[in-house]
Scaffold this motif. Structure first.
Motif, short mmCIF file in Angstrom:
data_model
loop_
_atom_site.label_atom_id
_atom_site.label_comp_id
_atom_site.label_asym_id
_atom_site.label_seq_id
_atom_site.Cartn_x
_atom_site.Cartn_y
_atom_site.Cartn_z
N UNK A 25 19.45 74.45 48.49
CA UNK A 25 19.30 75.77 47.88
C UNK A 25 19.71 76.87 48.85
N UNK A 26 18.89 77.89 48.95
CA UNK A 26 19.15 79.04 49.81
C UNK A 26 18.74 78.68 51.23
N UNK A 27 19.69 78.66 52.15
CA UNK A 27 19.44 78.22 53.53
C UNK A 27 19.25 79.43 54.45
N UNK A 28 18.10 79.46 55.13
CA UNK A 28 17.77 80.55 56.03
C UNK A 28 17.61 80.00 57.44
N UNK A 29 18.44 80.46 58.36
CA UNK A 29 18.28 80.11 59.77
C UNK A 29 17.14 80.95 60.32
N UNK A 30 16.12 80.28 60.90
CA UNK A 30 14.93 80.99 61.39
C UNK A 30 14.84 80.96 62.91
N UNK A 38 27.41 74.51 66.65
CA UNK A 38 27.45 74.58 65.18
C UNK A 38 28.30 75.79 64.77
N UNK A 39 29.33 75.53 63.98
CA UNK A 39 30.14 76.63 63.47
C UNK A 39 29.40 77.28 62.30
N UNK A 40 29.75 78.50 62.01
CA UNK A 40 29.12 79.19 60.87
C UNK A 40 29.43 78.46 59.56
N UNK A 41 30.63 77.88 59.47
CA UNK A 41 31.00 77.14 58.27
C UNK A 41 30.15 75.89 58.12
N UNK A 42 30.00 75.12 59.18
CA UNK A 42 29.21 73.89 59.12
C UNK A 42 27.73 74.19 58.86
N UNK A 43 27.24 75.31 59.39
CA UNK A 43 25.84 75.68 59.21
C UNK A 43 25.50 75.98 57.75
N UNK A 44 26.47 76.53 57.02
CA UNK A 44 26.27 76.84 55.60
C UNK A 44 25.00 77.66 55.39
N UNK A 45 24.82 78.69 56.20
CA UNK A 45 23.63 79.53 56.15
C UNK A 45 23.86 80.69 55.17
N UNK A 46 22.86 80.94 54.34
CA UNK A 46 22.93 82.09 53.44
C UNK A 46 22.40 83.36 54.10
N UNK A 101 15.07 76.93 45.30
CA UNK A 101 14.73 76.15 46.48
C UNK A 101 15.17 76.95 47.71
N UNK A 102 14.32 77.00 48.72
CA UNK A 102 14.63 77.66 49.98
C UNK A 102 14.43 76.66 51.11
N UNK A 103 15.43 76.54 51.98
CA UNK A 103 15.33 75.66 53.13
C UNK A 103 15.37 76.49 54.40
N UNK A 104 14.31 76.37 55.20
CA UNK A 104 14.25 77.01 56.50
C UNK A 104 14.96 76.08 57.48
N UNK A 105 15.97 76.59 58.15
CA UNK A 105 16.81 75.79 59.02
C UNK A 105 16.54 76.19 60.47
N UNK A 106 16.44 75.18 61.35
CA UNK A 106 16.14 75.41 62.76
C UNK A 106 16.98 74.48 63.63
N UNK A 107 17.06 74.76 64.92
CA UNK A 107 17.87 73.96 65.81
C UNK A 107 17.12 73.09 66.80
N UNK A 108 15.82 73.24 66.93
CA UNK A 108 15.05 72.49 67.94
C UNK A 108 15.22 70.99 67.78
N UNK A 109 15.22 70.29 68.92
CA UNK A 109 15.36 68.82 68.91
C UNK A 109 14.09 68.13 68.42
#
Length: 126
Positions: A25-30, A38-46, A101-109
């Motif tokens: 759904x709507x992807x939010x980088x938090x 990660x490229x902006x295209x691959x991230x697919x962040x809204x 649907x909202x997905x919170x996206x993060x980068x932590x390992x």
């Protein structure tokens, strides 16, 4: 991926290094900082809500040390509850979840000891 029901729609959590999917759904980088490699295209962040992330001081203090996670969690929740900008962004997420649907996206390992888990649990518990 962690999945929670909130007000009849879904709020999800996903690591940015996992493949973006239509079900996200709507992807939010938090994260406050853009994830490495990660490229902006691959991230697919809204949307990028860097202001909802922990303060730079708190993030540096935590340093992804599991032994500091309890202290980090309480400090981050305090930031979320006391900062008007973070409150505004949380309200926006609440509104979005009502519609899609909202997905919170993060980068932590570490999939457990990270701010995105704290944010998700805080959003769901309010």
């Amino acid at each position: 991926m962690v999945l929670h029901k909130k007000q009849n729609n879904h709020l999800r959590l996903k690591r940015i290094y996992e493949e973006a999917e239509p079900e996200d759904g709507y992807r939010i980088l938090v994260d406050r900082l853009w994830p490495r490699g990660i490229s902006k295209q691959k991230a697919a962040i809204d949307e990028w809500m860097k202001e909802i992330a922990p303060s730079p001081e708190l993030r540096k203090w935590f340093g992804h040390e599991p032994g500091r996670f309890a202290g980090f969690t309480s400090s981050y929740i305090k930031e979320l509850e006391e900062d008007p900008e973070r409150g505004r962004l949380a309200a926006k997420i609440d509104e979005l979840v009502l519609e899609q649907v909202v997905t919170l996206v993060y980068g932590a390992k570490d999939p457990v000891h990270n701010h995105a888990n704290v944010l998700l649990e805080w959003l769901v518990s309010r």
